[in-house]
Design an enzyme around this catalytic site. Structure first.
Site, PDB file in Angstrom:
ATOM      1  CE  LYS A 221      -1.531   1.727  -6.759  1.00  0.00           C
ATOM      2  NZ  LYS A 221      -0.089   1.852  -6.807  1.00  0.00           N
ATOM      3  CD  GLU A 296      -3.429 -13.804  -5.677  1.00  0.00           C
ATOM      4  OE1 GLU A 296      -3.145 -14.068  -4.485  1.00  0.00           O
ATOM      5  OE2 GLU A 296      -2.591 -13.516  -6.535  1.00  0.00           O
ATOM      6  CB  CYS A 330       0.267 -14.427  -2.329  1.00  0.00           C
ATOM      7  SG  CYS A 330       0.105 -14.818  -4.065  1.00  0.00           S
ATOM      8  CD  GLU A 427       1.020 -12.735   2.855  1.00  0.00           C
ATOM      9  OE1 GLU A 427       0.420 -11.655   2.938  1.00  0.00           O
ATOM     10  OE2 GLU A 427       0.950 -13.475   1.859  1.00  0.00           O
TER      11      GLU A 427
HETATM   12  P1  NDP Z   1      -0.410  -3.546  -0.587  1.00  0.00           P
HETATM   13  O1  NDP Z   1      -1.519  -4.482  -0.426  1.00  0.00           O
HETATM   14  O2  NDP Z   1      -0.430  -2.254   0.114  1.00  0.00           O
HETATM   15  O3  NDP Z   1      -0.170  -3.189  -2.140  1.00  0.00           O
HETATM   16  C1  NDP Z   1      -0.845  -3.748  -3.231  1.00  0.00           C
HETATM   17  C2  NDP Z   1      -1.324  -2.646  -4.164  1.00  0.00           C
HETATM   18  O4  NDP Z   1      -2.391  -1.918  -3.543  1.00  0.00           O
HETATM   19  C3  NDP Z   1      -0.270  -1.619  -4.509  1.00  0.00           C
HETATM   20  O5  NDP Z   1      -0.423  -1.200  -5.839  1.00  0.00           O
HETATM   21  C4  NDP Z   1      -0.611  -0.502  -3.532  1.00  0.00           C
HETATM   22  O6  NDP Z   1      -0.118   0.745  -3.911  1.00  0.00           O
HETATM   23  C5  NDP Z   1      -2.102  -0.532  -3.565  1.00  0.00           C
HETATM   24  N1  NDP Z   1      -2.751   0.121  -2.437  1.00  0.00           N
HETATM   25  C6  NDP Z   1      -2.266   0.368  -1.203  1.00  0.00           C
HETATM   26  N2  NDP Z   1      -3.187   0.996  -0.441  1.00  0.00           N
HETATM   27  C7  NDP Z   1      -4.282   1.151  -1.215  1.00  0.00           C
HETATM   28  C8  NDP Z   1      -5.568   1.724  -1.005  1.00  0.00           C
HETATM   29  N3  NDP Z   1      -5.911   2.266   0.165  1.00  0.00           N
HETATM   30  N4  NDP Z   1      -6.460   1.701  -2.008  1.00  0.00           N
HETATM   31  C9  NDP Z   1      -6.143   1.157  -3.195  1.00  0.00           C
HETATM   32  N5  NDP Z   1      -4.922   0.617  -3.463  1.00  0.00           N
HETATM   33  C10 NDP Z   1      -4.019   0.604  -2.485  1.00  0.00           C
HETATM   34  O7  NDP Z   1       0.897  -4.272  -0.266  1.00  0.00           O
HETATM   35  P2  NDP Z   1       2.274  -3.595   0.198  1.00  0.00           P
HETATM   36  O8  NDP Z   1       3.033  -3.332  -1.016  1.00  0.00           O
HETATM   37  O9  NDP Z   1       2.084  -2.424   1.095  1.00  0.00           O
HETATM   38  O10 NDP Z   1       2.862  -4.760   1.044  1.00  0.00           O
HETATM   39  C11 NDP Z   1       2.427  -4.924   2.376  1.00  0.00           C
HETATM   40  C12 NDP Z   1       2.303  -6.376   2.704  1.00  0.00           C
HETATM   41  O11 NDP Z   1       1.296  -6.952   1.895  1.00  0.00           O
HETATM   42  C13 NDP Z   1       3.543  -7.181   2.388  1.00  0.00           C
HETATM   43  O12 NDP Z   1       4.437  -7.119   3.427  1.00  0.00           O
HETATM   44  C14 NDP Z   1       2.967  -8.544   2.189  1.00  0.00           C
HETATM   45  O13 NDP Z   1       2.829  -9.173   3.425  1.00  0.00           O
HETATM   46  C15 NDP Z   1       1.611  -8.291   1.613  1.00  0.00           C
HETATM   47  N6  NDP Z   1       1.549  -8.463   0.164  1.00  0.00           N
HETATM   48  C16 NDP Z   1       0.854  -9.513  -0.296  1.00  0.00           C
HETATM   49  C17 NDP Z   1       0.778  -9.737  -1.639  1.00  0.00           C
HETATM   50  C18 NDP Z   1       0.032 -10.889  -2.166  1.00  0.00           C
HETATM   51  O14 NDP Z   1       0.053 -11.138  -3.374  1.00  0.00           O
HETATM   52  N7  NDP Z   1      -0.656 -11.614  -1.338  1.00  0.00           N
HETATM   53  C19 NDP Z   1       1.462  -8.888  -2.613  1.00  0.00           C
HETATM   54  C20 NDP Z   1       2.144  -7.769  -2.019  1.00  0.00           C
HETATM   55  C21 NDP Z   1       2.166  -7.594  -0.675  1.00  0.00           C
HETATM   56  P3  NDP Z   1       1.371   1.207  -3.498  1.00  0.00           P
HETATM   57  O15 NDP Z   1       2.207   0.013  -3.309  1.00  0.00           O
HETATM   58  O16 NDP Z   1       1.749   1.958  -4.672  1.00  0.00           O
HETATM   59  O17 NDP Z   1       1.218   2.034  -2.270  1.00  0.00           O
END
Ligand code: NDP
Length: 524
Positions: A221, A296, A330, A427
């Site tokens: 996904k 991660e 990250c 973060e």
């Molecule tokens: P998320 O952690 O929400 O997104 C990562 C993935 O998880 C996406 O595919 C998302 O889907 C999915 N997801 C969201 N909610 C659920 C759930 N309840 N169950 C299963 N999968 C889920 O990151 P965001 O995109 O919302 O970003 C928010 C914050 O997270 C950012 O501002 C940043 O600070 C941090 N972040 C950190 C990352 C890292 O690598 N450490 C990477 C990205 C974000 P979808 O996006 O389609 O809703």
């Protein structure tokens, strides 16, 4: 066809987009004919080798973050689609003849061919990634695409080397008995892989490469913000010869696609990259049937500059540690600890670097800093800057939104910070670094550097090799870069201590995420 709202849709965005007629064409003149054709073709999901619409027929909009315009529509998968995808992956796993009984060398060749095809379509993938995520195309070409191909090539070699051991048993209660005992490494099963938007293609590669090599089957996904390169990678995987059902791709939202995947009883293991907050939700969802998990997650990485550092190398290095990929990384070096003898010079140097950065759409080949991926991310980052200022910090460069179109944020260096401030603890995931001074390389510096719930990465800049190694041993983080930063390689494990995650990506270490150990004990 019904189009549903994305998580960051706001009235303001919708109004703005309507005013622009949402034709999505602005700034896209440089796209190749292949990329234009790809984005103008309705996007589907991949289930059991077929590209199909979601059962509900609902789609969602995919935006160009440089303009806020709609560039494509993707299928909004729900529980029913996830269920079909998991069942297809289950069949492909349980039917031994499809994938698991394939000769390891042939499986390795398919994985390697995926790497070859990524290189063949490199320019197309780089354009798509830049368009969808906003990152500079020069970075997408040189880093995202090449590292993705490297990952598949590196992993493919392990397909023929997933070895067990023979064991010398000393069983005390069967005197005189002889045994032939050995271990085998077997694929963990059906894997649900959930990835974020910051390196959409590379995160897909990090997850798919080892899982395929180990003989797992997959439901992937991608993030709702950036589904395009994952879909294109799915096409590439099928072209490389993956049997039907081995890889399934469902696009959609976290709550309606990710959550049902994380909790699905047909999934043996979930591999997740994203925020620590959602990582905790994944742990809860997977706890029902105790699925295996690798995570991660986030970071707030300390980047430590000593008085004896070579500043010509350190200043651009520390600037790039935070501004690379707009800080949406990250591992970003987001907490700067600068020894007092060089503090002023380093701050001045990084602020100068930030002010000189060319900000613009990712597709412009001269761009050095692209937009944030979405309006919500831009608002989150500028909100942090405001909170830092409210708590008494100030900006040595930047300090707010850039322009009023698209989702751009100025590269920002925050000074006069205190360790307790929100901007220092949390973060931000944007081009914002918080800087602070220290006097001596002592326990107090180590305590401050480790004063975080995260432990993903860190940097040390010094010309004293003993100081570098001693300090590297004391930082509680999964990666320590010395006199460099953001160096990633398929051979080097990456992952976090503390709340930065469980398990490692890349290197031989990642294979543990996708393999079970089996002991076989034969009485002779
Ligand atoms: P998320 O952690 O929400 O997104 C990562 C993935 O998880 C996406 O595919 C998302 O889907 C999915 N997801 C969201 N909610 C659920 C759930 N309840 N169950 C299963 N999968 C889920 O990151 P965001 O995109 O919302 O970003 C928010 C914050 O997270 C950012 O501002 C940043 O600070 C941090 N972040 C950190 C990352 C890292 O690598 N450490 C990477 C990205 C974000 P979808 O996006 O389609 O809703």
């Amino acid at each position: 066809m019904l189009t549903v709202a994305r998580k960051h849709d706001t009235t303001e965005t919708n109004n703005r987009c309507e005013e622009k007629k949402m034709d999505g064409s602005k700034g896209l003149e440089t796209l190749s004919a292949e990329v234009r054709k790809f984005i103008s073709t309705p996007k589907k999901i991949l289930i059991d080798g077929q590209w199909v619409n979601s059962k509900s027929g609902e789609t969602f909009e995919v935006y160009n973050p440089a303009t806020g315009e709609v560039i494509a529509h993707a299928q909004s998968s729900n529980k029913e689609d996830v269920d079909l995808a998991v069942k297809a992956a289950r069949r492909a796993f349980d039917d031994h003849s499809v994938w698991r009984k394939m000769l390891p060398s042939e499986r390795g060749r398919i994985v390697s061919r995926i790497g070859d095809l990524i290189l063949k379509y490199a320019d197309e993938l780089a354009q798509l990634e830049s368009l969808d995520n906003g990152k500079p195309i020069s970075v997408a070409r040189a880093a995202d695409v090449v590292l993705s191909a490297d990952l598949f090539h590196y992993m493919s070699g392990f397909a023929t080397k997933l070895e067990g051991q023979t064991l010398a048993l000393s069983v005390p209660f069967t005197p005189g008995a002889e045994y032939h005992a050995y271990t085998k490494r077997e694929p963990i099963g059906v894997v649900g892989q959930i990835i974020p938007w910051n390196f959409p293609l590379l995160m897909a590669a990090w997850k798919l490469g080892p899982a395929l090599t180990c003989g797992c089957t997959i439901v992937l996904k991608p993030a709702e913000e950036t589904p395009l390169t994952a879909i294109r990678l799915g096409e590439i995987c099928m072209e490389a010869g993956l049997p039907n059902g081995v890889l399934n791709i469902v696009t959609g939202f976290g709550e309606t696609t990710g959550a049902p995947l994380a909790g699905h009883p047909g999934v043996d293991k979930v591999a997740f990259t994203g925020s620590t907050e959602v990582g905790k939700l994944i742990v809860k969802a997977a706890s029902n049937d105790l699925k295996k998990l690798s995570l991660e997650l986030g970071g707030k990485s300390p980047n430590i500059i000593l008085n004896d550092a070579d500043l010509e190398r350190t200043i651009p290095g520390a600037a790039s540690a935070i501004f690379f990929n707009g800080g949406q990384c990250c591992a970003a070096g987001s907490r700067l600890y600068i020894q007092e003898g060089v503090y002023d010079e380093v701050i001045e140097g990084i602020a100068k670097y930030a002010k000189a950065m060319k900000i613009g759409p990712g597709l412009d080949p001269t761009t050095e800093l692209g937009p944030m991926v979405s309006q919500i991310q831009m608002e989150k980052v500028t909100g942090y800057i405001t909170s830092g200022k409210d708590e008494g910090a100030s900006a040595a460069s930047g300090g707010g939104r850039h322009g009023n179109e698209g989702y751009f944020v100025q590269p920002t260096v925050m000074v006069n910070t205190k360790d307790t401030m929100k901007v220092v603890q949390e973060e931000i995931f944007g081009p914002v670094v918080v800087a602070t001074k220290f006097k001596d390389l002592d326990d107090e510096l180590v305590r401050r550097a480790n004063d975080s719930v995260f432990g993903l990465a860190s940097g040390i800049w010094t010309q004293d090799i003993s100081k570098a190694h001693k300090l590297a041993g004391r930082i509680r983080a999964g990666t320590v870069w010395v006199n460099c930063y953001n160096i990633f390689d398929a051979s080097m494990p990456f992952g976090g201590f503390k709340q930065s995650g469980w398990g490692r990506e890349m290197g031989a270490a990642v294979l543990n995420n996708y393999l079970e150990n089996k002991s076989v004990c034969v009485m002779l």
